[in-house]
Structures are given as structure tokens and as C-alpha cells.
Enzyme design. Sequence first.
Site, PDB file in Angstrom:
ATOM      1  N   CYS A  18       3.774 -11.206  17.161  1.00 18.77           N
ATOM      2  CA  CYS A  18       2.928 -12.354  17.488  1.00 18.77           C
ATOM      3  C   CYS A  18       2.080 -11.969  18.697  1.00 18.77           C
ATOM      4  CB  CYS A  18       3.781 -13.551  17.865  1.00 18.77           C
ATOM      5  SG  CYS A  18       4.961 -14.008  16.597  1.00 18.77           S
ATOM      6  N   ARG A  69      -2.514  -9.511  15.615  1.00 18.66           N
ATOM      7  CA  ARG A  69      -1.052  -9.409  15.753  1.00 18.66           C
ATOM      8  C   ARG A  69      -0.330 -10.468  14.935  1.00 18.66           C
ATOM      9  NH1 ARG A  69       0.733  -6.469  19.941  1.00 18.66           N
ATOM     10  NH2 ARG A  69       2.657  -7.678  19.998  1.00 18.66           N
ATOM     11  N   TRP A  98       3.178 -14.633  13.929  1.00 19.98           N
ATOM     12  CA  TRP A  98       3.490 -13.863  12.726  1.00 19.98           C
ATOM     13  C   TRP A  98       4.939 -14.205  12.427  1.00 19.98           C
ATOM     14  CZ3 TRP A  98       0.630 -11.142   9.378  1.00 19.98           C
ATOM     15  CH2 TRP A  98       1.286 -10.368   8.441  1.00 19.98           C
ATOM     16  N   ASN A 126       7.128 -13.649  21.676  1.00 24.40           N
ATOM     17  CA  ASN A 126       6.938 -12.613  20.654  1.00 24.40           C
ATOM     18  C   ASN A 126       8.206 -11.778  20.647  1.00 24.40           C
ATOM     19  OD1 ASN A 126       5.973 -10.643  18.898  1.00 24.40           O
ATOM     20  ND2 ASN A 126       5.227  -9.383  20.596  1.00 24.40           N
ATOM     21  N   GLY A 127       8.867 -11.672  19.488  1.00 23.74           N
ATOM     22  CA  GLY A 127      10.086 -10.861  19.404  1.00 23.74           C
ATOM     23  C   GLY A 127      11.086 -11.526  18.480  1.00 23.74           C
ATOM     24  N   GLU A 151       2.779   9.073  -3.360  1.00 17.03           N
ATOM     25  CA  GLU A 151       2.200   8.321  -2.235  1.00 17.03           C
ATOM     26  C   GLU A 151       1.254   9.203  -1.438  1.00 17.03           C
ATOM     27  OE1 GLU A 151       1.893   5.419  -1.530  1.00 17.03           O
ATOM     28  OE2 GLU A 151       1.329   5.375   0.575  1.00 17.03           O
ATOM     29  N   LYS A 155      -2.670   8.269  -0.761  1.00 20.29           N
ATOM     30  CA  LYS A 155      -3.262   8.202   0.575  1.00 20.29           C
ATOM     31  C   LYS A 155      -4.483   9.091   0.686  1.00 20.29           C
ATOM     32  CE  LYS A 155      -1.524   5.071   2.492  1.00 20.29           C
ATOM     33  NZ  LYS A 155      -1.096   4.555   1.249  1.00 20.29           N
ATOM     34  N   GLU A 179      -7.420   7.622  -1.424  1.00 17.25           N
ATOM     35  CA  GLU A 179      -8.024   6.334  -1.064  1.00 17.25           C
ATOM     36  C   GLU A 179      -8.775   6.371   0.258  1.00 17.25           C
ATOM     37  OE1 GLU A 179      -5.485   2.933  -0.414  1.00 17.25           O
ATOM     38  OE2 GLU A 179      -3.818   4.186   0.161  1.00 17.25           O
ATOM     39  N   HIS A 201       4.361  21.874 -17.667  1.00 15.43           N
ATOM     40  CA  HIS A 201       4.132  21.207 -18.969  1.00 15.43           C
ATOM     41  C   HIS A 201       2.675  20.803 -19.128  1.00 15.43           C
ATOM     42  CE1 HIS A 201       8.401  21.164 -19.788  1.00 15.43           C
ATOM     43  NE2 HIS A 201       8.597  20.757 -18.546  1.00 15.43           N
ATOM     44  N   LYS A 223      -7.676  -4.932   1.187  1.00 15.02           N
ATOM     45  CA  LYS A 223      -6.314  -4.840   1.722  1.00 15.02           C
ATOM     46  C   LYS A 223      -5.322  -5.512   0.772  1.00 15.02           C
ATOM     47  CE  LYS A 223      -2.964  -3.895   4.388  1.00 15.02           C
ATOM     48  NZ  LYS A 223      -2.442  -2.516   4.298  1.00 15.02           N
TER      49      LYS A 223
HETATM   50  C1  AGP Z   1      -1.904   1.249  -0.461  1.00 18.61           C
HETATM   51  O1  AGP Z   1      -2.404   2.147   0.521  1.00 18.61           O
HETATM   52  C2  AGP Z   1      -3.006   0.482  -1.136  1.00 18.61           C
HETATM   53  N1  AGP Z   1      -3.785  -0.216  -0.183  1.00 18.61           N
HETATM   54  C3  AGP Z   1      -2.534  -0.367  -2.316  1.00 18.61           C
HETATM   55  O2  AGP Z   1      -2.052   0.555  -3.282  1.00 18.61           O
HETATM   56  C4  AGP Z   1      -1.408  -1.407  -2.080  1.00 18.61           C
HETATM   57  O3  AGP Z   1      -0.204  -0.748  -1.803  1.00 18.61           O
HETATM   58  C5  AGP Z   1      -1.238  -2.218  -3.363  1.00 18.61           C
HETATM   59  O4  AGP Z   1      -2.437  -2.918  -3.593  1.00 18.61           O
HETATM   60  C6  AGP Z   1      -0.063  -3.200  -3.318  1.00 18.61           C
HETATM   61  O5  AGP Z   1      -0.284  -4.126  -2.289  1.00 18.61           O
HETATM   62  P1  AGP Z   1       0.945  -5.061  -1.845  1.00 18.61           P
HETATM   63  O6  AGP Z   1       2.024  -4.180  -1.329  1.00 18.61           O
HETATM   64  O7  AGP Z   1       0.346  -5.944  -0.778  1.00 18.61           O
HETATM   65  O8  AGP Z   1       1.401  -5.845  -3.049  1.00 18.61           O
END
Ligand code: AGP
Length: 607
Positions: free
Chosen positions: A2, A27, A75, A101-102, A483, A487, A490, A506, A602
Site C-alpha cells: 500500500c 503501490r 492494496w 502498509n504491511g 517462460e 519473456k 514479448e 523430433h 497488462k
Molecule cells: C506475461 O508476461 C504476459 N504479460 C501474459 O502472458 C500474462 O501472463 C497472461 O496474460 C495471463 O495474465 P494473468 O496472470 O493476469 O491471468
Amino acid sequence: MCGIIAYSGHRPAVPVLVQGLKSLEYRGYDSAGLAFVHMEKLHLFRASGKLEALEAKLDSGHVLHATSGIGHTRWATHGLPNEVNAHPHLDVHAHLALVHNGIIENFQDLKNMLSGCGCSFRSETDTEVLVCLISHGLNQTGSIREAISWALNLIEGSYAFALISKDHPGTIWAARQASPLIFGQGTGENFVASDIPAFLPFTKDVVFLEDNELVEMNSSQWTVFNASTLAPVSKSIQTVAWDVQAARKGGYKHFMLKEIFEQPKVIRDCLSGRIDRKTGNIHLPEIENLPAPGRLHIIACGTSYHAGLWAKYLMEDMARIPVDVEIASEFRYKPLVPEQDKVYLTISQSGETADTLAAIALVKKHGMPVLGLCNVVGSSIARESDHVIFTQAGPEISVASTKAMCSQLVLIFLLSLYWAARKGLLDRQTAEKAIAAFETLPGILERSLPLMRETAASIGRKYSSSRSFFFLGRGIYFPLALEGALKLKEISYIHAEGYAAGELKHGPIALIDPDFPTLAIAPPDHLLGKVKSNLKEIQARKGRIIALTQEGSGLEVDDTWNVPRTWGYLNSFFMLPALQLFAYETAVYLGKDVDQPRNLAKSVTVE
Ligand code: AGP
């Protein structure tokens, strides 16, 4: 996480507090509030939702008369993000107001003790318990400074709080333990806040408060005390050179970098109140009424889906629970075959991913139980799930998810231990080893991240002109390879594919050439021999290899990148930030917009 701010000075306090809260919204922003003393009365304004909702309430005339006060942007960790749970919280007599906050780990015990003394509570929060505890201490000591010290000696957990009293207009008390709190010295005015951006427009002269320190201030004076002994502590004033935008990122260049470096704190926060070091027990009260499932079906998207794949290895190995893992956008359009004794686990940072939400609706239509693993209290997925565990990673601002996945892996590990114990499969030695390793993990990671970042930058520059990458791993490192590829894709826009190392022969190996490098996650574990064979196949075709490994692997590749080593599955917590930093440094070197990559959002709240 927070945001708190406190002000005492010559200006109208409310505009200063509101402006400060705006700069702290990163935050947390699910509710907000402020309080001040005017005409010997405490005035309290709170609203759920964004800061605008609070501002809409600040219409009364005397709002501009007060020259000191406290503010908070929340938060949620305990209790839904509504007005009742919003800060500031008052003691029962409305003499004191406090923002916090905590996480107060023993708040329930303290709440029971205070209830026994006749104290009543309006909210579900741990924060209200703190202000009532201080009020209880005030009845005994007659001094707010002593009452705070008395209360803090009973508290277990983390806090950064600010407190005002209707009987002491203009005076503010603030203290910290494991949550950030910074004092700002102005001219005829003083500030305290969770982060420097909150008061940077007014002063750059700051004092970084340390754990177990209490500051008492008004518009012209301030003193820091040891919170336990109340002995004065001398502090030096530092002048920061940041601008406001840089300050919101804590001095980091990007939110993504800040969030990668927050992972040690995230691990500590996730463990807070959930592991009992003495007994080796795991506490997950959120699911104490949910029996260990016969089968687990994990549904998620993107990075959260990779966390789900990682979970399959742990759940099946430690808790002997068969696990299916599916991408939500595929799951939601398939016929669902209900199975007795199955639990559906949805993993989501934002709690608003449309495909995952739709999957939950399908599961609930069939009357099956849903457990949500989510980072946002009050989010749709959290509300739609029958049971929910919050990952307490704090707001994740950068589009690329980093610390959220770290928090998901921590909770998945704890869930595996918890269900293994419920099924009588967890031997004491394994539990002790896991908890001991978890204890040291944040510190080792904290110390190793700077070197990890330097190595990532050096290797990232060297391979930044590659047109494509393979990321390889075996076992639990296969999901991490996926993953790592995501990363890199993206944020640097370099094509990358994650693969199970044994799968390369394969077909995909046809792509290998000197311009198609491979990053192999290859720790010296029981599968290293197999990975070594896969790497030889690549080298035979002149493919370049980066090995993300640990001392003693004896790999002969183009670039060996050693990270620290710990117990078993927890080695993932060193591999993951290395992969994140490799993508980050490559993207920065290529001049990409790291925090807001093209075409991405996001939270994918549409199909
Ligand atoms: C991850 O770096 C991406 N931004 C994206 O794959 C994300 O993980 C995915 O959209 C799922 O989002 P969520 O965890 O909020 O459900």
C-alpha cells in the site's frame, strides 16, 4: 503493498496528501482515504476504487483548513477492497487515526485479546487491530509515544504506519518494520511516506528510516527513536537527485527491473504467516475446509500457464496428486467431463483475464469446485472462485509478468507441501529442508541479483542480433524454458521457442545453425546427462549454446552462466530471474519499450 503519506506544515494538508497518494497509486489502488484533525475533531474520508472516488468526497469547507494529516492508497491483503476496510482506521473512541502498509501476522490473536477487553471492530483488517492496540496502550501509559512502543513489542509481522491524535493536532507518529518508510524534511513542513515520489515536489531532503525506528514530528521539529527502547536515534539527512518519474520506479530504469529485484521481498511476503519454522507446518487457512483433491485441473494463460505446468511436477511428485494443465482459451471451448474429487485451480496475476474467467464459469456450471490463485484482492477471478489464495506480490506494473510468477511458484510450492502433509506424505525431514531452504533463499537471491544482471547484460548484448532462439529445459525447467522464451519474445521482439530438451531431435533441430542459438537451462541435477547429450546434438550442427547452470556442471558450451544453488525445486527461483533479466537486458540493448511492449496489455480482459 500500500502507499501511505503523512504531512505536517504550513500548507492545507488535504491537497498535499491527495497529490502524494496519486504518486503512490502504483503501490495499490483498490481504495483510498485520508484523515486530519480540525476543531479538535478527527475528520475521516474514505472511498473504494480509484483515488478520484475519494477526491469526489472532499467537498466540505473545512477540508482546506487542516495543515496536517495522513493518507493511504490500499492494496488489499486482509479484507475486501471496500470503504469499511479502507484506511485510515480509527480506534473505538475516534481519538486516533492510523494508516498502514504491511502484514500483521498475529493480528487475529491480538484482535481476540482486545475483544476480550471490550474493544469492538468495524473492519476485517489487521490495521484496525493495530490502532486499537495503540489506543489500549494509551489507556495504560498516557503517552502516545510509549503506547506505540508497547504495542509494537506485541506485533509480529511487517508494518509502516502513520498515526495522528485528535488531542495533538499537528503531531504525527510513524514507525516501520520490514516495510519502507521515508521522512522528508521541508521548510516549515515535514513529511513521511512509503516512497519518495509522494513528497518529492516539496523536498529532496530525506531520512531513510530503518526497522524498529519511530519518528515523532510536527511542522517544525522531528525526532527519531528506537521503537523498543524509545532512546533517541541520530539520523543523517540525504538529498536525492531523482525526478518524480524515476522515483516511482525506486530509482530503477523500468518497472520491470524494479519488479524483478522485488522478488526476494515477494518471497518473504508470500511466506509471511504461512510457514511455521518450529513445527514445519504450512498454514493455508484459505483452504482449510478444502480436502486435498483426488485430481487437480489447472487452467491459466501465458506466464500463469507456465506456472501451472511447473505445478504439475511438484504436485505429482510431492502430494501424489495427478494434475492436468490447460490453456484457458482452449479449455473454455471443449466439453467438460466432470470428475469426482477433482478441484480446478485457476492461476492469474490480474484476476481479470477473460479466458480464465470464462473457464471458471464453465467449471461452475458443472458444479465443480474452483480454487483461485490470484494477485489482486477483489478481482473478478478472486470473487468467482469458491476458494482463493492471494499471492501478495503487490501491484505488478510492467506488462511482462515477473514477480507475480515468482509469487505463484512460492504458493504452488506451499500448496504442494500442504496437501502432501494433509495426505500424510510429507516427512518431517523434507519439510524441514524445504523450510530451511526457503528461509535462506531471499537473502541469497538479493545478493546474487546484481551479478545476475551484469551477466544477463553481457550475454544479451552478444546474442542480440539473433533472429531466433531455442530455450530448452527438462523436468521443472521445461516450463521455465517456455517462460524464458515468452519473456524474450514479448519485450525484445526476437522470435523464441521453448522446448523440452528431449524433444529437439523430433524435428526442431532442423532449424539449428550458427544464427539460431540455444539457451539451455541445465543445472547439475539428475537430468544433466540427458541434457548434455541434447547439447552435443546442437553443437554437431554448429549451433551456439548458452548454458544457464550452476557450479560443477562441467558443461563445455559457448557461454556458461552460473547462478547460485539451493535445495531441490527451489533452484527454480534462481533460474527464473536469470531468464527475466536476459530478456530485459536484451530488450534494453535493442532500445525496446520494456514496460509497455507493442501490441500487449497488462491484463487481457477480452477474448
Ligand atoms: C506475461 O508476461 C504476459 N504479460 C501474459 O502472458 C500474462 O501472463 C497472461 O496474460 C495471463 O495474465 P494473468 O496472470 O493476469 O491471468
